[in-house]
Design a protein around this motif. Structure first.
Motif, PDB file in Angstrom:
ATOM      1  N   GLY A 111       0.813  -1.206   0.000  1.00 57.65           N
ATOM      2  CA  GLY A 111       0.000   0.000   0.000  1.00 57.65           C
ATOM      3  C   GLY A 111       0.845   1.252   0.000  1.00 57.65           C
ATOM      4  N   VAL A 112       0.271   2.323  -0.541  1.00 55.57           N
ATOM      5  CA  VAL A 112       1.012   3.579  -0.636  1.00 55.57           C
ATOM      6  C   VAL A 112       1.312   4.150   0.750  1.00 55.57           C
ATOM      7  CG1 VAL A 112      -1.049   5.041  -0.770  1.00 55.57           C
ATOM      8  CG2 VAL A 112       1.079   5.796  -1.861  1.00 55.57           C
ATOM      9  N   HIS A 113       0.494   3.798   1.749  1.00 55.69           N
ATOM     10  CA  HIS A 113       0.703   4.324   3.095  1.00 55.69           C
ATOM     11  C   HIS A 113       2.023   3.853   3.717  1.00 55.69           C
ATOM     12  CE1 HIS A 113      -1.162   0.383   3.650  1.00 55.69           C
ATOM     13  NE2 HIS A 113      -0.547   0.342   4.816  1.00 55.69           N
ATOM     14  N   SER A 114       2.544   2.711   3.245  1.00 56.15           N
ATOM     15  CA  SER A 114       3.788   2.168   3.813  1.00 56.15           C
ATOM     16  C   SER A 114       5.031   2.554   3.016  1.00 56.15           C
ATOM     17  CB  SER A 114       3.703   0.640   3.892  1.00 56.15           C
ATOM     18  OG  SER A 114       3.568   0.078   2.596  1.00 56.15           O
ATOM     19  N   CYS A 115       4.873   3.424   2.024  1.00 54.74           N
ATOM     20  CA  CYS A 115       6.006   3.702   1.130  1.00 54.74           C
ATOM     21  C   CYS A 115       7.154   4.421   1.845  1.00 54.74           C
ATOM     22  CB  CYS A 115       5.548   4.488  -0.096  1.00 54.74           C
ATOM     23  SG  CYS A 115       5.055   6.182   0.253  1.00 54.74           S
ATOM     24  N   LEU A 116       6.879   5.269   2.844  1.00 50.53           N
ATOM     25  CA  LEU A 116       7.969   5.955   3.535  1.00 50.53           C
ATOM     26  C   LEU A 116       8.769   5.011   4.425  1.00 50.53           C
ATOM     27  CD1 LEU A 116       6.559   9.472   4.520  1.00 50.53           C
ATOM     28  CD2 LEU A 116       8.131   8.860   2.678  1.00 50.53           C
ATOM     29  N   ILE A 117       8.108   4.005   4.972  1.00 49.33           N
ATOM     30  CA  ILE A 117       8.822   2.999   5.763  1.00 49.33           C
ATOM     31  C   ILE A 117       9.776   2.227   4.855  1.00 49.33           C
ATOM     32  CG2 ILE A 117       8.535   0.853   7.073  1.00 49.33           C
ATOM     33  CD1 ILE A 117       5.981   2.042   8.236  1.00 49.33           C
ATOM     34  N   VAL A 118       9.292   1.875   3.662  1.00 46.65           N
ATOM     35  CA  VAL A 118      10.150   1.187   2.687  1.00 46.65           C
ATOM     36  C   VAL A 118      11.260   2.124   2.217  1.00 46.65           C
ATOM     37  CG1 VAL A 118      10.195   0.011   0.461  1.00 46.65           C
ATOM     38  CG2 VAL A 118       8.222  -0.262   1.962  1.00 46.65           C
ATOM     39  N   PHE A 119      10.918   3.378   1.986  1.00 47.78           N
ATOM     40  CA  PHE A 119      11.886   4.386   1.543  1.00 47.78           C
ATOM     41  C   PHE A 119      13.051   4.496   2.534  1.00 47.78           C
ATOM     42  CE2 PHE A 119      13.095   8.884   2.218  1.00 47.78           C
ATOM     43  CZ  PHE A 119      13.735   9.149   1.019  1.00 47.78           C
ATOM     44  N   LEU A 120      12.746   4.551   3.824  1.00 50.02           N
ATOM     45  CA  LEU A 120      13.795   4.657   4.838  1.00 50.02           C
ATOM     46  C   LEU A 120      14.707   3.447   4.857  1.00 50.02           C
ATOM     47  CD1 LEU A 120      11.788   6.212   7.812  1.00 50.02           C
ATOM     48  CD2 LEU A 120      13.602   7.310   6.489  1.00 50.02           C
ATOM     49  N   LYS A 121      14.168   2.305   4.491  1.00 48.54           N
ATOM     50  CA  LYS A 121      14.973   1.086   4.496  1.00 48.54           C
ATOM     51  C   LYS A 121      15.935   1.046   3.312  1.00 48.54           C
ATOM     52  CE  LYS A 121      11.654  -1.545   7.200  1.00 48.54           C
ATOM     53  NZ  LYS A 121      12.488  -1.463   8.414  1.00 48.54           N
ATOM     54  N   PHE A 122      15.501   1.505   2.127  1.00 45.31           N
ATOM     55  CA  PHE A 122      16.447   1.384   1.010  1.00 45.31           C
ATOM     56  C   PHE A 122      17.454   2.536   0.948  1.00 45.31           C
ATOM     57  CE2 PHE A 122      12.887   3.254  -1.672  1.00 45.31           C
ATOM     58  CZ  PHE A 122      13.558   4.366  -2.167  1.00 45.31           C
ATOM     59  N   VAL A 123      17.175   3.693   1.610  1.00 46.56           N
ATOM     60  CA  VAL A 123      18.212   4.731   1.647  1.00 46.56           C
ATOM     61  C   VAL A 123      19.231   4.469   2.758  1.00 46.56           C
ATOM     62  CG1 VAL A 123      16.786   6.519   0.603  1.00 46.56           C
ATOM     63  CG2 VAL A 123      16.826   6.278   3.087  1.00 46.56           C
ATOM     64  N   GLN A 124      18.982   3.466   3.596  1.00 43.80           N
ATOM     65  CA  GLN A 124      19.942   3.101   4.646  1.00 43.80           C
ATOM     66  C   GLN A 124      21.283   2.689   4.045  1.00 43.80           C
ATOM     67  OE1 GLN A 124      19.136   2.443   8.528  1.00 43.80           O
ATOM     68  NE2 GLN A 124      21.177   3.240   8.119  1.00 43.80           N
ATOM     69  N   THR A 125      21.282   2.169   2.820  1.00 43.61           N
ATOM     70  CA  THR A 125      22.539   1.772   2.181  1.00 43.61           C
ATOM     71  C   THR A 125      23.436   2.977   1.900  1.00 43.61           C
ATOM     72  OG1 THR A 125      21.507   1.905  -0.017  1.00 43.61           O
ATOM     73  CG2 THR A 125      21.461  -0.227   1.095  1.00 43.61           C
ATOM     74  N   VAL A 126      22.843   4.159   1.798  1.00 41.16           N
ATOM     75  CA  VAL A 126      23.615   5.374   1.525  1.00 41.16           C
ATOM     76  C   VAL A 126      24.269   5.898   2.793  1.00 41.16           C
ATOM     77  CG1 VAL A 126      23.509   7.715   0.585  1.00 41.16           C
ATOM     78  CG2 VAL A 126      22.048   5.927  -0.376  1.00 41.16           C
ATOM     79  N   ILE A 127      23.560   5.796   3.922  1.00 38.05           N
ATOM     80  CA  ILE A 127      24.078   6.287   5.209  1.00 38.05           C
ATOM     81  C   ILE A 127      24.000   5.147   6.236  1.00 38.05           C
ATOM     82  CG2 ILE A 127      23.755   8.765   4.940  1.00 38.05           C
ATOM     83  CD1 ILE A 127      20.955   8.478   6.064  1.00 38.05           C
TER      84      ILE A 127
END
Length: 323
Positions: free
Chosen positions: A293-309
């Motif tokens: 669901g679109v409501h969970s997209c920021l939780i997913v977003f935070l997980k895949f940008v973790q590789t950057v920082i």
């Protein structure tokens, strides 16, 4: 040169973003992008499940009309960063194969097994312990040989009478003021060592404030961060780059002006690939028989940008469900 290119590119994208119309129709499942309404809904979901994140308004003059006035961007403060990225880089010299008879593959590789090997502080402490043991005659063999004798002496000896010890006047030989003065002097010496940078064994923790904004041009979330040292002084640009994966520093992560705040430039993870990554995740979840669901997209977003920082420990969100 790279900073000049980034500045010019940022200015051009700012103009393009201003001219880009606001996305009205949802295209999240098809392309991974968000409307402002979907960004707000996802932000509400993040704040509800992870209260360390909160909505922020920003400056009055920089309010975006396509977002609610009190929900311009998301912020979390004082996120710890204990290590620099170079400390977790892969190095063959640090790895060791751990044998496991119960493992069909014969074991596993510990990539940071020898992380402390060759550390002068560690070697010095080991040497001191060894020398102390030699000077006092303590050893494993001695403990084994004389263990029974010690137990016998403990059993046969009488406990010290504390009243007699106090009456003997030995306690009066210790001047409390002298003891306090000695402890104060040791404390001052330790503080001086720390200021001179000699106290390397002390862990100095950096902290970061993280922001998530809505990027109108790319129609995706965008992560911003600004760092502080242990005295809450702003980190320099180069110091902040120490906490960014070197594959992304000055490329994916650049210093730019915050869209809702004035002040110093902040490090930002460029959003040009965010929609593509989100689309691939959505496709993977769908192929597995689930639905994101679109409501969970920021939780997913935070997980895949973790590789950057990877050393900034901000992700305390729950695991998202694909069903």
């Amino acid at each position: 040169m790279q900073s000049v290119i980034n500045t010019v590119k940022g200015t051009a994208l700012g103009v393009a973003g201003y001219l880009t119309p606001v996305l009205k129709e949802s295209k999240f499942r098809e392309t991974g992008v968000l409307t402002p309404e979907e960004f707000v809904a996802a932000g509400d979901h993040l704040v509800h499940h992870c209260p360390t994140w909160q909505w922020a308004k920003g400056e009055e003059a920089k309010i975006r009309p396509y977002l609610p006035a009190d929900k311009q961007f998301l912020i979390t403060r004082n996120v710890p960063c204990y290590r620099r990225c170079k400390q977790i880089e892969y190095c063959e010299d640090k790895e060791k194969v751990i044998e496991d008879e119960n493992d069909a593959d014969g074991g596993w590789v510990d990539t940071h097994h020898y992380d402390n090997a060759g550390s002068p502080a560690l070697e010095e402490k080991v040497c001191e312990m060894t020398l102390e043991a030699a000077d006092t005659g303590d050893s494993d063999d001695g403990a084994a040989d004389g263990g029974d004798d010690d137990e016998d002496e403990d059993d046969e000896g009488e406990a010290e009478d504390m009243e007699q010890f106090q009456e003997s006047g030995l306690l009066d030989e210790v001047d409390p003021s002298t003891d306090l003065a000695q402890r104060t002097e040791l404390k001052l010496k330790a503080d001086k060592k720390q200021k001179q940078g000699e106290g390397d064994e002390i862990v100095r923790t950096r902290t970061y404030d993280l922001h998530i904004t809505y990027d109108k041009y790319y129609q995706t979330p965008r992560l911003w961060l600004i760092g502080y040292d242990e005295n809450r002084s702003l980190l320099t640009v180069e110091q902040m780059y120490e906490d960014v994966s070197q594959d992304h520093a000055k490329k994916t992560v650049t210093m730019e002006s915050h869209p809702h705040l004035s002040g110093p430039s902040m490090a930002s993870v460029h959003p040009c690939r965010h929609a593509d990554v989100m689309k691939k995740i959505i496709e993977t979840v769908t192929e597995s028989g689930g639905e994101m669901g679109v409501h969970s997209c920021l939780i997913v977003f935070l997980k895949f940008v973790q590789t950057v920082i990877p050393t900034i420990e901000y992700d305390f969100t729950q695991n998202f469900s694909i069903n």
